[in-house]
Every structure is written in structure tokens, then in C-alpha cells.
Design a protein around this motif. Structure first.
Motif, PDB file in Angstrom:
ATOM      1  N   ILE A 135      55.561 107.448  20.093  1.00  0.00           N
ATOM      2  CA  ILE A 135      56.835 106.718  20.064  1.00  0.00           C
ATOM      3  C   ILE A 135      57.769 107.228  18.967  1.00  0.00           C
ATOM      4  CG2 ILE A 135      57.864 104.438  19.657  1.00  0.00           C
ATOM      5  CD1 ILE A 135      55.284 103.242  20.980  1.00  0.00           C
ATOM      6  N   ALA A 136      57.254 107.345  17.735  1.00  0.00           N
ATOM      7  CA  ALA A 136      58.123 107.781  16.630  1.00  0.00           C
ATOM      8  C   ALA A 136      58.674 109.176  16.894  1.00  0.00           C
ATOM      9  CB  ALA A 136      57.362 107.747  15.306  1.00  0.00           C
ATOM     10  N   LEU A 139      61.359 108.866  19.623  1.00  0.00           N
ATOM     11  CA  LEU A 139      62.534 108.160  19.129  1.00  0.00           C
ATOM     12  C   LEU A 139      63.365 109.069  18.220  1.00  0.00           C
ATOM     13  CD1 LEU A 139      62.618 104.488  17.895  1.00  0.00           C
ATOM     14  CD2 LEU A 139      63.864 106.267  16.700  1.00  0.00           C
ATOM     15  N   ARG A 143      67.219 110.494  18.959  1.00  0.00           N
ATOM     16  CA  ARG A 143      68.356 110.321  18.049  1.00  0.00           C
ATOM     17  C   ARG A 143      68.884 111.683  17.590  1.00  0.00           C
ATOM     18  NH1 ARG A 143      69.524 105.261  16.023  1.00  0.00           N
ATOM     19  NH2 ARG A 143      70.247 106.113  14.037  1.00  0.00           N
ATOM     20  N   ASP A 150      66.429 104.787  28.467  1.00  0.00           N
ATOM     21  CA  ASP A 150      66.389 103.323  28.578  1.00  0.00           C
ATOM     22  C   ASP A 150      65.156 102.760  27.891  1.00  0.00           C
ATOM     23  OD1 ASP A 150      68.650 102.304  30.255  1.00  0.00           O
ATOM     24  OD2 ASP A 150      67.894 103.815  31.647  1.00  0.00           O
ATOM     25  N   ALA A 151      64.068 103.511  27.916  1.00  0.00           N
ATOM     26  CA  ALA A 151      62.846 103.062  27.237  1.00  0.00           C
ATOM     27  C   ALA A 151      61.970 104.267  26.967  1.00  0.00           C
ATOM     28  CB  ALA A 151      62.091 102.048  28.096  1.00  0.00           C
ATOM     29  N   ILE A 152      61.209 104.163  25.898  1.00  0.00           N
ATOM     30  CA  ILE A 152      60.233 105.192  25.558  1.00  0.00           C
ATOM     31  C   ILE A 152      58.869 104.686  26.004  1.00  0.00           C
ATOM     32  CG2 ILE A 152      59.067 106.344  23.628  1.00  0.00           C
ATOM     33  CD1 ILE A 152      61.857 106.373  22.240  1.00  0.00           C
TER      34      ILE A 152
ATOM     35  N   LYS B 122      73.334 101.060  15.168  1.00  0.00           N
ATOM     36  CA  LYS B 122      72.580 102.214  15.672  1.00  0.00           C
ATOM     37  C   LYS B 122      73.067 103.547  15.088  1.00  0.00           C
ATOM     38  CE  LYS B 122      71.123 104.421  20.003  1.00  0.00           C
ATOM     39  NZ  LYS B 122      71.056 104.324  21.470  1.00  0.00           N
ATOM     40  N   THR B 123      74.329 103.591  14.650  1.00  0.00           N
ATOM     41  CA  THR B 123      74.819 104.839  14.048  1.00  0.00           C
ATOM     42  C   THR B 123      74.058 105.143  12.758  1.00  0.00           C
ATOM     43  OG1 THR B 123      76.531 103.711  12.752  1.00  0.00           O
ATOM     44  CG2 THR B 123      77.167 104.498  14.944  1.00  0.00           C
ATOM     45  N   ARG B 124      73.493 104.109  12.139  1.00  0.00           N
ATOM     46  CA  ARG B 124      72.827 104.319  10.843  1.00  0.00           C
ATOM     47  C   ARG B 124      71.313 104.140  10.926  1.00  0.00           C
ATOM     48  NH1 ARG B 124      75.223 102.947   5.403  1.00  0.00           N
ATOM     49  NH2 ARG B 124      73.453 102.837   3.995  1.00  0.00           N
ATOM     50  N   TYR B 125      70.844 103.225  11.761  1.00  0.00           N
ATOM     51  CA  TYR B 125      69.417 102.909  11.831  1.00  0.00           C
ATOM     52  C   TYR B 125      68.910 102.963  13.270  1.00  0.00           C
ATOM     53  CZ  TYR B 125      70.682 100.584   7.420  1.00  0.00           C
ATOM     54  OH  TYR B 125      71.179 100.298   6.173  1.00  0.00           O
ATOM     55  N   PRO B 126      67.652 103.379  13.449  1.00  0.00           N
ATOM     56  CA  PRO B 126      67.041 103.151  14.757  1.00  0.00           C
ATOM     57  C   PRO B 126      66.993 101.643  15.015  1.00  0.00           C
ATOM     58  CG  PRO B 126      65.703 104.657  13.433  1.00  0.00           C
ATOM     59  CD  PRO B 126      66.751 104.075  12.517  1.00  0.00           C
ATOM     60  N   ASP B 150      67.221 101.951  20.920  1.00  0.00           N
ATOM     61  CA  ASP B 150      66.539 103.243  20.789  1.00  0.00           C
ATOM     62  C   ASP B 150      65.165 103.195  21.439  1.00  0.00           C
ATOM     63  OD1 ASP B 150      68.147 105.171  19.167  1.00  0.00           O
ATOM     64  OD2 ASP B 150      68.199 103.477  17.779  1.00  0.00           O
ATOM     65  N   ALA B 151      64.527 102.048  21.395  1.00  0.00           N
ATOM     66  CA  ALA B 151      63.210 101.907  22.026  1.00  0.00           C
ATOM     67  C   ALA B 151      62.941 100.433  22.275  1.00  0.00           C
ATOM     68  CB  ALA B 151      62.108 102.490  21.144  1.00  0.00           C
ATOM     69  N   ILE B 152      62.182 100.189  23.327  1.00  0.00           N
ATOM     70  CA  ILE B 152      61.749  98.830  23.644  1.00  0.00           C
ATOM     71  C   ILE B 152      60.317  98.687  23.154  1.00  0.00           C
ATOM     72  CG2 ILE B 152      61.167  97.274  25.533  1.00  0.00           C
ATOM     73  CD1 ILE B 152      63.625  98.455  27.026  1.00  0.00           C
ATOM     74  N   LEU B 153      60.153  97.965  22.060  1.00  0.00           N
ATOM     75  CA  LEU B 153      58.808  97.711  21.538  1.00  0.00           C
ATOM     76  C   LEU B 153      58.543  96.223  21.744  1.00  0.00           C
ATOM     77  CD1 LEU B 153      58.941 100.036  18.391  1.00  0.00           C
ATOM     78  CD2 LEU B 153      58.121 100.536  20.701  1.00  0.00           C
ATOM     79  N   LEU B 175      56.537 102.957  14.629  1.00  0.00           N
ATOM     80  CA  LEU B 175      57.712 103.674  14.130  1.00  0.00           C
ATOM     81  C   LEU B 175      57.342 104.620  12.993  1.00  0.00           C
ATOM     82  CD1 LEU B 175      60.168 100.633  14.161  1.00  0.00           C
ATOM     83  CD2 LEU B 175      60.272 102.650  15.673  1.00  0.00           C
TER      84      LEU B 175
END
Lengths: 241, 241
Positions: A135-136, A139, A143, A150-152, B122-126, B150-153, B175
Motif C-alpha cells: 500500500i505505501a 500510494l 502521488r 479510486d482505490a489501492i 491532499k496537496t500537502r498530505y496523503p 489517496d487510498a481507501i483503508l 502507510l
């Protein structure tokens, strides 16, 4: 005429299909090899050697001989093995360098058509990763390159490595659709063959530069896939028209 | 002055924090209740009744009395219980209607500031989900409302329901960051309290309309959170400046 279920989602192989691993690894390895006074090692061959250690490492997990570990861990172990193969003692390389080089896999660039192709495909279908990458890794790569997933999903979520059937089936299940409603997009015939055997639809994207112009190891496993395109933008035209 | 680790990712509670579940459920329930000749049931109270059955259902799984099942399944069971509570036999309602109403949770609208706030953050952080909602639910909701995750956890990925500590810890682990480098964003003090106890940073977003203007059930659990804002756009200004 073949009857196909309507496609409800697209799942993507990533290394080689969406991003160019060989150029990216070579680019990041070159200055490190130079710093280690090993400018004699061709960085593209170094990338090939790293990738070559990929399937045997996955097979340890797929076979059940080893409990599931994420790809970052396997990449790190393979790097150490590769360095030893080249006569470099990984213990003599500082930890930050080893970590940073392992994370070169997080910084791979998309092929030139990938972002536009994915963006267009996303207007019509959910697009998810079905990669062996963790995942990391996925992700950070998304970016870095602007990949609009849409999903990882994939290995770390399903705890199964491709090409085991369960990796494809788990992805369909998590999307709450039938396997026949899920289409795998990949540049690798072996991956597509396993997806087809599990009941998925298949879309092949040709990536002739994945191995620097040499044939892919599974080039002889070609089948008549449900869809076939030279780029993801071409696939978008085919699937979204 | 408090020393805080640098934030490396933001994890979001979703129901109530990012989307307005009460209005969305009421909107989709109203025509179905009318069709069932039960226009006498207030659709907002119907939404409240559905949500009230949420924690006891989760507790069955959290306690280990029941193996992990996804939230769609729990929502469906709760709907049937709620209908019976109102004197409606769910077996007399057609399957498509029950499925469609259960999926009203997939079609909840974002609060007015959510998309802009998330886009700026999102421009700065996942930005990832850390919700008890399952993957298909979160994915469909994101596509419905334009939520740029960015991801669906969250629960289906970690196989653990909040507020168990492992739900927060697993998210940080996936992450590849320390729990102290992950910040939970939520409108619920109970969620934030559990995240803090697990070592996460905490950002509170006030959502006074979540319960139609009535106090939240955990209103008395307020603490001095690391960050606090009235909207996600305000949080973006605070965290991205």
C-alpha cells in the motif's frame, strides 16, 4: 459473437503496465553505484537483476513456505542479494542508502500515456490497483506520478500474491462485483492468463520497452485477450466509446 | 509548548465527518417508506434509528463474538431489524428495494466544504479513509461525491472495527509511518479519544448538523485536541499554511 458481462471495474497491474520500472530503477541506482565506486555495473542491468529476483521471492510466500510479507521487504532482501552478487557487502552500505534505494520502486515514472489513459478510463469505470506492490509503495508512487486510482487494492489488502487465483477473486469480492465483471489490465500474458482462469475479463497493453526492447519472459504465453491496445489512451478509446 | 511529530498522513473518519449520513439516508428512505404505505414514519427519525443500531452491531464483531463481516452486511441486518421495529415485515419487501436502500449509505453527499477541504489537504498530505465502511461502499461514495482519497483503508482492509486500537495502528503500519505521524480527522470525540490513546495526533471538525442540530451522543467526551476546526477548508488553512 462472444457474450461478455458488462465491465463494472478495471483492475491494473502496475509495474511494467502503468510505470516504467527499468528506467526508474536505473536512474536511482546509477548515482548510488557510482558512490560505491561501482560505476562499472550497468544500472539497467542492475535493474534487470533486481527484477529477476522478484518471482522467486514471491514464490516463497505463494507456496506457503513463508508467511505473508510486503513487497518492500522482499525488495530490500533482493537488493542485498543483488549487491552480494556484485561483490558488494550490503552491511558496508549505510542504512539510509539501502532504504532510499529500496524506495526507488516508490518513485517510478508512469509511461507517457498512463496518466491521461487512466484519467479517461476513470470517467467511466472505477480504476483500482491489482499489483503485488504494498500500500505505501502504491500510494507514494501514485502521488509521485499523479495516478488517479479510486482505490489501492492488491497483495497487501488481500494478503495473496499474484498470480494465485485468490488475488483476482478477492479483488472482485472487495469491489462487490462478480469476477466476470472485473477486467484486469496488464502488459503481461502470464498475469492475464491467471486472471482469465479465475474468470476475469482481460485487457492487454503492449509495453515493448519494459525490458529495454528485449522480449518479455512470458512473451510466448500470448492468448487472444478480450481487449488489446498499444497504450492506455488507446484502451480508453476502446472501452469508453 | 507541546512537541509533535511532523504529520506524514491524514486519516479521515467519514460518516458524519466528511458526509452527511442523516440527510442522505432520509432522502433515499422517504420514497421507499411512502411506497410501503408508511409515509407516517419520519425519514430523518428512520435514519436515526438505523444509525442507532450501528454500534451494537459493530460491538458483536469487536468483541470477537462474531467473525469479521463488512459494514454493508451489518447495515442490511440493521435495516431489517429497523423495519420490524416499525411493524414492517422485511420478507414482504422485495429484495431489490432492500439492497437499494442499504446502498443509500454508498450515496451520501459530502458536507459543502468537504471536497474543497480534502483537495487542499491532499496537496500537502496523503489523505486516506479510516472508516468502518467497507471498500465498495467507500469507493462508490467517493465517486458519487468526488472525494479525492489517496487510498481507501479502514475496517475491511485492517479487519478491525474502530475504536479498537488496532484499527488506528494498522492504518499507520500500512502507510509505513509511526502512529504519532498519523493524524485522525473526525467529528467524534470518542473516535479521537481512541486514536489519541493509540498514539495518533487528532484533529476535530465540528459537524453541528450531524444529528439534525441535536447534541452528538459523545458530546461530553471532548478533549483539547491537537487541532480543531469548523470545516475541512478551515482545517486545510490551519494545516497547510
Amino acid at each position: 459473437m462472444v457474450h461478455r458481462a458488462p465491465i463494472k471495474a478495471l483492475a491494473f497491474d502496475v509495474f511494467g503496465t502503468v510505470v516504467d520500472w527499468r528506467s526508474g530503477i536505473a536512474r536511482d541506482a546509477a548515482p548510488i553505484l557510482a558512490r560505491l565506486d561501482r560505476g562499472d555495473i550497468d544500472p539497467h542491468r542492475f535493474a534487470d537483476g533486481w527484477r529477476k529476483r522478484y518471482q522467486p521471492a514471491l514464490e516463497e510466500v505463494r507456496s506457503g513456505r513463508r508467511p505473508f510479507v510486503i513487497l518492500d521487504t522482499l525488495h530490500r532482501e533482493a537488493l542485498e542479494d543483488l549487491l552480494r552478487h556484485h561483490g558488494v557487502d550490503p552491511a558496508a552500505v549505510d542504512e539510509d542508502t539501502l532504504t532510499d534505494l529500496t524506495h526507488a520502486w516508490h518513485r517510478l515514472d508512469p509511461w507517457p500515456d498512463s496518466v491521461e489513459g487512466l484519467t479517461r478510463l476513470k470517467t467511466r469505470y472505477p480504476i483500482v490497483t491489482l499489483s503485488n506492490g504494498n500500500i505505501a509503495l502504491m500510494l507514494e508512487m501514485a502521488r509521485h506520478g499523479g495516478l488517479p486510482w479510486d482505490a489501492i487494492l492488491g497483495a497487501e489488502v488481500s494478503r495473496v500474491y499474484k498470480p494465485l487465483a485468490e488475488s483476482y477473486l478477492a479483488t472482485a469480492r472487495m469491489l462487490a462485483i462478480d469476477p466476470a465483471e472485473l477486467c484486469l489490465v496488464a502488459a503481461h500474458h502470464s498475469d492475464l492468463a491467471a486472471a482469465r482462469a479465475a474468470g476475469l475479463q482481460t485487457a492487454y497493453v503492449a509495453r515493448p520497452l519494459e525490458y529495454g526492447g528485449r522480449a518479455a519472459p512470458d512473451a510466448d504465453a500470448a492468448q487472444d485477450w478480450d481487449f488489446s491496445a498499444d497504450t492506455l489512451t488507446q484502451l480508453a478509446t476502446e472501452l469508453c466509446s
